[in-house]
Design a protein around this motif. Structure first.
Motif, PDB file in Angstrom:
ATOM      1  N   LYS A 124       0.819  -1.213   0.000  1.00  8.10           N
ATOM      2  CA  LYS A 124       0.000   0.000   0.000  1.00  8.10           C
ATOM      3  C   LYS A 124       0.854   1.265   0.000  1.00  8.10           C
ATOM      4  N   GLY A 125       2.070   1.155   0.508  1.00  8.42           N
ATOM      5  CA  GLY A 125       2.904   2.347   0.615  1.00  8.42           C
ATOM      6  C   GLY A 125       3.656   2.701  -0.648  1.00  8.42           C
ATOM      7  N   ASP A 126       3.579   1.863  -1.674  1.00  4.28           N
ATOM      8  CA  ASP A 126       4.309   2.134  -2.913  1.00  4.28           C
ATOM      9  C   ASP A 126       3.491   3.061  -3.804  1.00  4.28           C
ATOM     10  N   LYS A 127       4.024   4.243  -4.041  1.00  8.40           N
ATOM     11  CA  LYS A 127       3.266   5.295  -4.712  1.00  8.40           C
ATOM     12  C   LYS A 127       3.131   5.096  -6.213  1.00  8.40           C
ATOM     13  N   PHE A 128       4.081   4.376  -6.812  1.00 10.91           N
ATOM     14  CA  PHE A 128       4.137   4.367  -8.271  1.00 10.91           C
ATOM     15  C   PHE A 128       3.981   2.963  -8.857  1.00 10.91           C
ATOM     16  N   SER A 129       3.185   2.140  -8.222  1.00 12.18           N
ATOM     17  CA  SER A 129       3.020   0.771  -8.714  1.00 12.18           C
ATOM     18  C   SER A 129       1.859   0.680  -9.704  1.00 12.18           C
ATOM     19  N   ILE A 130       1.984  -0.283 -10.603  1.00 11.54           N
ATOM     20  CA  ILE A 130       0.894  -0.544 -11.546  1.00 11.54           C
ATOM     21  C   ILE A 130      -0.336  -1.031 -10.791  1.00 11.54           C
ATOM     22  N   GLY A 131      -0.124  -1.779  -9.705  1.00 11.84           N
ATOM     23  CA  GLY A 131      -1.253  -2.248  -8.902  1.00 11.84           C
ATOM     24  C   GLY A 131      -2.060  -1.097  -8.317  1.00 11.84           C
ATOM     25  N   LYS A 132      -1.377  -0.071  -7.851  1.00  7.57           N
ATOM     26  CA  LYS A 132      -2.076   1.097  -7.313  1.00  7.57           C
ATOM     27  C   LYS A 132      -2.854   1.803  -8.418  1.00  7.57           C
ATOM     28  N   PHE A 133      -2.238   1.921  -9.577  1.00  2.00           N
ATOM     29  CA  PHE A 133      -2.900   2.552 -10.721  1.00  2.00           C
ATOM     30  C   PHE A 133      -4.166   1.775 -11.095  1.00  2.00           C
ATOM     31  N   TYR A 134      -4.034   0.462 -11.124  1.00  2.00           N
ATOM     32  CA  TYR A 134      -5.172  -0.407 -11.452  1.00  2.00           C
ATOM     33  C   TYR A 134      -6.309  -0.219 -10.443  1.00  2.00           C
ATOM     34  N   ASN A 135      -5.982  -0.216  -9.159  1.00  2.00           N
ATOM     35  CA  ASN A 135      -7.013  -0.093  -8.127  1.00  2.00           C
ATOM     36  C   ASN A 135      -7.729   1.252  -8.184  1.00  2.00           C
ATOM     37  N   LYS A 136      -7.003   2.304  -8.509  1.00  2.00           N
ATOM     38  CA  LYS A 136      -7.631   3.624  -8.607  1.00  2.00           C
ATOM     39  C   LYS A 136      -8.619   3.675  -9.778  1.00  2.00           C
ATOM     40  N   LEU A 137      -8.322   2.924 -10.823  1.00  2.00           N
ATOM     41  CA  LEU A 137      -9.272   2.824 -11.936  1.00  2.00           C
ATOM     42  C   LEU A 137     -10.451   1.926 -11.562  1.00  2.00           C
ATOM     43  N   PHE A 169      -4.428  -4.546 -17.951  1.00  2.00           N
ATOM     44  CA  PHE A 169      -3.626  -4.875 -16.775  1.00  2.00           C
ATOM     45  C   PHE A 169      -3.610  -6.370 -16.452  1.00  2.00           C
ATOM     46  N   ARG A 170      -4.384  -7.171 -17.193  1.00  2.00           N
ATOM     47  CA  ARG A 170      -4.634  -8.544 -16.770  1.00  2.00           C
ATOM     48  C   ARG A 170      -3.350  -9.334 -16.506  1.00  2.00           C
ATOM     49  N   GLU A 171      -2.454  -9.384 -17.472  1.00  2.00           N
ATOM     50  CA  GLU A 171      -1.252 -10.208 -17.308  1.00  2.00           C
ATOM     51  C   GLU A 171      -0.340  -9.664 -16.215  1.00  2.00           C
ATOM     52  N   VAL A 172      -0.186  -8.349 -16.167  1.00  2.00           N
ATOM     53  CA  VAL A 172       0.699  -7.771 -15.149  1.00  2.00           C
ATOM     54  C   VAL A 172       0.122  -7.970 -13.753  1.00  2.00           C
ATOM     55  N   MET A 173      -1.185  -7.841 -13.606  1.00  2.00           N
ATOM     56  CA  MET A 173      -1.786  -8.053 -12.287  1.00  2.00           C
ATOM     57  C   MET A 173      -1.650  -9.514 -11.849  1.00  2.00           C
ATOM     58  N   GLN A 174      -1.704 -10.440 -12.797  1.00  2.00           N
ATOM     59  CA  GLN A 174      -1.470 -11.848 -12.456  1.00  2.00           C
ATOM     60  C   GLN A 174      -0.046 -12.042 -11.944  1.00  2.00           C
ATOM     61  N   ILE A 175       0.892 -11.346 -12.559  1.00  2.00           N
ATOM     62  CA  ILE A 175       2.291 -11.417 -12.117  1.00  2.00           C
ATOM     63  C   ILE A 175       2.431 -10.832 -10.715  1.00  2.00           C
ATOM     64  N   ILE A 176       1.807  -9.686 -10.489  1.00  2.00           N
ATOM     65  CA  ILE A 176       1.904  -9.019  -9.189  1.00  2.00           C
ATOM     66  C   ILE A 176       1.276  -9.863  -8.083  1.00  2.00           C
ATOM     67  N   GLU A 177       0.149 -10.497  -8.390  1.00  2.00           N
ATOM     68  CA  GLU A 177      -0.583 -11.262  -7.376  1.00  2.00           C
ATOM     69  C   GLU A 177      -0.069 -12.688  -7.206  1.00  2.00           C
ATOM     70  N   ASP A 178       0.862 -13.106  -8.024  1.00  2.00           N
ATOM     71  CA  ASP A 178       1.391 -14.472  -7.957  1.00  2.00           C
ATOM     72  C   ASP A 178       2.063 -14.709  -6.602  1.00  2.00           C
ATOM     73  N   LYS A 179       1.607 -15.720  -5.884  1.00  2.00           N
ATOM     74  CA  LYS A 179       2.151 -16.011  -4.552  1.00  2.00           C
ATOM     75  C   LYS A 179       3.274 -17.049  -4.582  1.00  2.00           C
ATOM     76  N   ASN A 180       3.586 -17.556  -5.754  1.00  2.00           N
ATOM     77  CA  ASN A 180       4.664 -18.544  -5.868  1.00  2.00           C
ATOM     78  C   ASN A 180       5.997 -17.874  -5.531  1.00  2.00           C
ATOM     79  N   PRO A 181       6.687 -18.329  -4.473  1.00  2.00           N
ATOM     80  CA  PRO A 181       7.948 -17.680  -4.083  1.00  2.00           C
ATOM     81  C   PRO A 181       9.039 -17.805  -5.137  1.00  2.00           C
ATOM     82  N   ASP A 182       8.873 -18.755  -6.069  1.00  2.00           N
ATOM     83  CA  ASP A 182       9.879 -18.944  -7.115  1.00  2.00           C
ATOM     84  C   ASP A 182       9.572 -18.155  -8.386  1.00  2.00           C
ATOM     85  N   SER A 183       8.493 -17.378  -8.370  1.00  2.00           N
ATOM     86  CA  SER A 183       8.202 -16.560  -9.550  1.00  2.00           C
ATOM     87  C   SER A 183       9.294 -15.508  -9.712  1.00  2.00           C
TER      88      SER A 183
END
Length: 237
Positions: A88-101, A115-129
């Motif tokens: 939440k503290g990152d001011k310039f993330s694509i995730g923040k931009f997506y949520n504001k939209l 944003f679909r593919e990038v948001m999948q990358i951001i939300e990926d919980k696999n530690p090896d990603s």
């Protein structure tokens, strides 16, 4: 005075961070292995030298480029993880931009499919990603001491192919967003690397004419007598 558009302003900040990250990654890759970088991006014709030999000269005989590659890699990791953060503290993330939209804080009708593919990358919980390995490098090593960095292993590092694939996904997202505004963007960074290409040419020529016994001995060991002679005569084998 014209009011600032917060949506375009945030997008512009993300774009600048992306360009900084891409330049840093390109510097890392080029100074780690000129041959690999130039072949990957089909830029071999921009050089006039044997890429195998150039690779050795940059990697094996030029510690300054090794250090530049290391520092550029750290900068890349720090910048790209800002863009791909979900904190939440990152001011310039694509995730923040997506949520504001998504929640209509920004009223621009940018298709969320961008944003679909990038948001999948951001939300990926696999530690090896790829992105999560980059975040581990940032949080556990690059943000701390040199002693911490010495504990890193090769397994922690994504390959260049993996990282460039990640960058392609981010780039496609940015291009799709800017297309909504009917605005083209220049995402090519090879123009920023021309100074290194010129430096490599001077480096190559220096080693062709040097009479330093220690250097010529190492080159003969590496290239063999006939290979060394061809190198001195600028004949590409």
């Amino acid at each position: 005075m014209e009011e600032k558009d917060p949506c375009r302003e945030l997008l512009g900040s993300i774009y600048i961070l992306y360009i900084k990250a891409k330049i840093a990654l390109a510097e890392t890759h080029l100074c780690r292995s000129p041959k690999n970088y130039l072949k990957k991006f089909e830029l071999e014709e921009t050089t006039n030298y044997n890429l195998e030999i150039l690779d050795y000269l940059v990697r094996g005989e030029s510690p300054g480029y090794n250090e530049l590659s290391r520092k550029s890699w750290i900068l890349f990791v720090l910048e790209i993880t800002k863009i791909l953060s979900k904190g939440k503290g990152d001011k310039f993330s694509i995730g923040k931009f997506y949520n504001k939209l998504l929640y209509k804080e920004f009223m621009d009708n940018i298709p969320l499919d961008c944003f679909r593919e990038v948001m999948q990358i951001i939300e990926d919980k696999n530690p090896d990603s790829v992105v999560n390995r980059l975040k581990i490098l940032r949080d556990k090593f690059y943000a701390h001491s040199d002693a911490d960095m010495e504990r890193m292993t090769d397994a922690m590092f994504p390959t260049f192919n993996e990282v460039w694939s990640l960058m392609d996904n981010v780039e496609e997202c940015l291009m799709a967003i800017y297309k909504y505004y009917d605005s083209g963007i220049n995402l090519d960074v090879n123009r920023f690397l021309q100074k290194y290409i010129r430096e490599f040419e001077r480096l190559y020529q220096f080693f062709q004419v040097t009479t330093d016994f220690r250097v010529t001995y190492r080159l003969k060991q590496k290239l063999g007598d006939s290979g060394y002679l061809a190198f001195r005569e600028n004949i590409f084998l």
